[in-house]
Every structure is written in structure tokens, then in C-alpha cells.
Design a protein around this motif. Structure first.
Motif, PDB file in Angstrom:
ATOM      1  N   SER A 130     -12.093  34.449   9.281  1.00 15.60           N
ATOM      2  CA  SER A 130     -12.158  33.164   9.921  1.00 15.60           C
ATOM      3  C   SER A 130     -12.395  31.987   8.896  1.00 15.60           C
ATOM      4  N   ALA A 131     -11.699  32.195   7.820  1.00 16.32           N
ATOM      5  CA  ALA A 131     -11.669  31.102   6.774  1.00 16.32           C
ATOM      6  C   ALA A 131     -13.013  30.813   5.989  1.00 16.32           C
ATOM      7  N   GLN A 132     -13.761  31.663   6.149  1.00 18.11           N
ATOM      8  CA  GLN A 132     -14.854  31.458   5.315  1.00 18.11           C
ATOM      9  C   GLN A 132     -14.827  32.125   3.931  1.00 18.11           C
ATOM     10  N   PRO A 133     -15.328  31.491   2.819  1.00 19.17           N
ATOM     11  CA  PRO A 133     -15.047  31.835   1.181  1.00 19.17           C
ATOM     12  C   PRO A 133     -15.535  33.163   1.032  1.00 19.17           C
ATOM     13  N   LEU A 134     -14.899  33.788   0.078  1.00 19.67           N
ATOM     14  CA  LEU A 134     -15.391  35.269  -0.492  1.00 19.67           C
ATOM     15  C   LEU A 134     -16.566  34.622  -1.327  1.00 19.67           C
ATOM     16  N   GLN A 135     -17.279  35.651  -2.041  1.00 21.61           N
ATOM     17  CA  GLN A 135     -18.472  35.500  -2.774  1.00 21.61           C
ATOM     18  C   GLN A 135     -18.473  36.433  -4.045  1.00 21.61           C
ATOM     19  N   LEU A 136     -18.906  35.749  -4.929  1.00 21.33           N
ATOM     20  CA  LEU A 136     -19.347  36.686  -6.229  1.00 21.33           C
ATOM     21  C   LEU A 136     -20.828  36.605  -6.466  1.00 21.33           C
ATOM     22  N   THR A 137     -21.687  37.242  -5.727  1.00 24.94           N
ATOM     23  CA  THR A 137     -23.109  37.226  -5.500  1.00 24.94           C
ATOM     24  C   THR A 137     -23.792  38.385  -5.914  1.00 24.94           C
ATOM     25  N   CYS A 138     -24.846  37.992  -6.740  1.00 28.05           N
ATOM     26  CA  CYS A 138     -25.756  39.091  -7.189  1.00 28.05           C
ATOM     27  C   CYS A 138     -26.983  38.708  -6.697  1.00 28.05           C
ATOM     28  N   SER A 142     -24.915  33.038  -7.611  1.00 36.63           N
ATOM     29  CA  SER A 142     -23.728  33.181  -6.372  1.00 36.63           C
ATOM     30  C   SER A 142     -22.713  32.058  -6.479  1.00 36.63           C
ATOM     31  N   CYS A 143     -21.608  32.692  -6.467  1.00 37.49           N
ATOM     32  CA  CYS A 143     -20.368  31.667  -6.475  1.00 37.49           C
ATOM     33  C   CYS A 143     -19.612  32.064  -5.263  1.00 37.49           C
ATOM     34  N   LEU A 144     -19.181  30.762  -4.520  1.00 43.04           N
ATOM     35  CA  LEU A 144     -18.362  31.029  -3.779  1.00 43.04           C
ATOM     36  C   LEU A 144     -16.840  30.800  -4.244  1.00 43.04           C
ATOM     37  N   VAL A 145     -15.779  31.731  -3.710  1.00 42.19           N
ATOM     38  CA  VAL A 145     -14.462  31.840  -4.016  1.00 42.19           C
ATOM     39  C   VAL A 145     -13.576  31.101  -2.900  1.00 42.19           C
ATOM     40  N   TRP A 146     -13.274  29.938  -3.035  1.00 43.08           N
ATOM     41  CA  TRP A 146     -12.172  29.343  -2.108  1.00 43.08           C
ATOM     42  C   TRP A 146     -11.020  29.616  -2.562  1.00 43.08           C
ATOM     43  N   HIS A 147      -9.868  29.634  -1.447  1.00 39.38           N
ATOM     44  CA  HIS A 147      -8.560  29.648  -1.768  1.00 39.38           C
ATOM     45  C   HIS A 147      -7.943  28.718  -0.822  1.00 39.38           C
ATOM     46  N   GLU A 148      -6.733  28.097  -1.163  1.00 39.59           N
ATOM     47  CA  GLU A 148      -5.810  27.150  -0.512  1.00 39.59           C
ATOM     48  C   GLU A 148      -5.772  27.619   1.015  1.00 39.59           C
ATOM     49  N   ARG A 149      -5.365  28.877   1.099  1.00 42.16           N
ATOM     50  CA  ARG A 149      -5.137  29.338   2.407  1.00 42.16           C
ATOM     51  C   ARG A 149      -6.391  29.217   3.493  1.00 42.16           C
ATOM     52  N   LEU A 150      -7.462  28.995   3.046  1.00 42.32           N
ATOM     53  CA  LEU A 150      -8.642  28.986   3.999  1.00 42.32           C
ATOM     54  C   LEU A 150      -8.563  27.480   4.511  1.00 42.32           C
ATOM     55  N   LEU A 151      -7.452  26.797   4.419  1.00 46.20           N
ATOM     56  CA  LEU A 151      -7.477  25.337   4.979  1.00 46.20           C
ATOM     57  C   LEU A 151      -6.443  25.824   6.219  1.00 46.20           C
TER      58      LEU A 151
END
Length: 250
Positions: A187-195, A206-215
Motif C-alpha cells: 500500500s505504497a509504504q516505503p521499505l526499510q533498512l532498519t536495525c 533506520s533508513c526508509l527506502v522510497w521508490h518513484e513507483r510509490l507515487l
């Protein structure tokens, strides 16, 4: 980047495959979609079985909650015997313990050159001749981590990678048999690189990984609804096959 949190001080370097900025050679000959090196010191002792890398979810995906639970628990069987899954938490999560590479009494060394050596962490990670043995199989037994802590006295280096989620396309691929569009499924939420220390509730990073396809546009939103419907139709059979006994809510 430098990392300074309540429990950790150090640095993190992140490489994602398939981007215009991806360094050539970083993924050559490796079936990985990201590689992370993290090095530094803890500010307090952290339980070894609580330091985990993975995903937290801030909103529901495009599938019924019981389907999400089935999928995450099925994935945990593939990843590791030590995987933590909690779909009832305020932030549902899928996490795997991060105990790898090396700990050192002395000054930090090059993150990528660090060799796997956890003998300072536990003498049980040494073989009969006293040399470091492969850590992965040993750490895959949850009982081996019980009672062990990551100490503020040492410098730790972690190497973290995975080969299932392609961040450049935002898709999940399992052995070429299952391919899921995560933009629609989550549902268009960003993936995470979270420790995170999942017991203490504090983050190493914790880093959020966004993608243009989430728009989302209307077509993508419709695709998400279709995906949810497909999840529901096959979920009962999948649950039974995996032995979870999950059933859709009435």
C-alpha cells in the motif's frame, strides 16, 4: 554516513543494486540486492538475540491481516530459525538477528575488510583449534544466543545483505517462482533498512527506502486492490499447506 543514536555510535555504508549510482563491481558474482557495512560501539549492553535487521510496517498492506501473518510466518521459515515475527505489535515487524562478522578490542578497521570472527563475543564460536568457525549455522540456533550480550567494551563490524527484495524495481522474488509487486502489496509504504533492539525498542539505525513507483496513480491503486483479492482467494489454501490454520475473518 555517521550514526549517533541512544544505543550506538558509528558509521554505516549502504549499497543498493540496480541504481544509476551503484558502484560497478560491488555486486559482481553475488546474488544480492543490497549490502550494508556497519561499524561502531554500543553505548549499553544489548541482548544478542534482540538486535535485529528487517522491516517494520507503519500501515496495513493490501491484503487481510491474517494473510499478512501467514506470509510473514512462511517467510520466517525460509530466512532463519531465529527470525522474529510480530503482527500484533503497534508496528508489526519481520526481523532477523544481526550477529556477524567481527568484534574487536582495538581501534576500528576498514569495514569491508573485516573478517568473520566472533570469538570475543562467545568462545563457542571458535573451533577445536581455537580458530573462528562459521558463525551463521551457530547463530541460527536461538538457544546459542540466549544470555549473550553485545558489550560497550568492543568495536563491532556487521555485514548485512539479502537476495530477495530488489529495491530498484520494488519487487520481491523468491527463487524465480514468486514475484510480488511490493508497491501495490504494501500500500505504497516505503521499505526499510532498519536495525533495532526489539526488546529495548531503540534503533541502531533506520533508513526508509522510497521508490518513484510509490507515487500511486489510479491504475496502480486498482492493481493493489486486485492483488488483495488474489491474496484472499489463495490465502486459505496457503495457510493450510503451511500448517498455520489461519482462516479469513467473517
Amino acid at each position: 554516513m555517521r550514526v549517533e543514536t541512544d544505543i550506538f555510535s558509528g558509521r554505516v555504508e549502504i549499497h543498493l543494486k540496480g541504481l544509476k549510482t551503484t558502484q560497478q563491481g560491488m555486486f559482481q558474482g553475488k546474488k544480492r540486492f543490497f549490502q550494508i557495512a556497519c561499524q561502531g560501539k554500543f553505548k549499553r549492553a544489548v541482548d544478542a538475540d534482540a538486535l535485529c535487521m528487517g522491516q517494520e510496517f507503519v500501515k496495513p498492506g493490501n491484503a487481510p491481516p491474517w494473510v499478512g501473518e501467514v506470509v510473514l510466518k512462511a517467510a520466517s521459515k525460509v530466512f532463519s530459525s531465529s527470525t522474529h515475527v510480530n503482527v500484533q505489535s503497534r508496528l508489526p515487524y519481520f526481523m532477523n538477528p544481526v550477529i556477524n562478522v567481527s568484534c574487536d578490542k582495538d581501534a576500528p578497521h576498514d569495514m569491508w575488510a573485516a573478517k568473520e570472527d566472533m570469538r570475543l563475543f562467545s568462545s563457542d564460536t571458535a573451533d577445536k583449534s581455537g580458530q573462528p568457525k562459521r558463525r551463521r549455522k551457530w547463530c541460527d540456533n536461538p538457544k546459542n544466543l540466549e544470555g549473550l550480550t553485545l558489550s560497550p567494551d568492543h568495536t563491532y563490524t556487521f555485514h548485512i545483505w539479502q537476495h530477495l527484495i530488489d529495491f530498484s524495481s520494488y519487487k520481491l522474488s523468491v527463487g524465480g517462482l514468486v514475484n510480488i509487486d511490493l508497491a501495490a502489496a504494501l500500500s505504497a509504504q516505503p521499505l526499510q533498512l532498519t536495525c533495532k533492539d526489539i526488546k529495548g525498542g531503540q534503533y541502531l539505525f533506520s533508513c526508509l527506502v522510497w521508490h518513484e513507483r510509490l507515487l500511486y496513480d489510479d491504475a496502480t491503486a486498482e492493481a493493489g486492490a486486485t492483488l488483495a483479492s488474489r491474496f484472499s482467494s489463495v490465502g486459505s489454501g496457503l495457510a493450510g499447506m503451511l500448517g498455520f490454520g489461519a482462516k479469513p475473518a467473517a
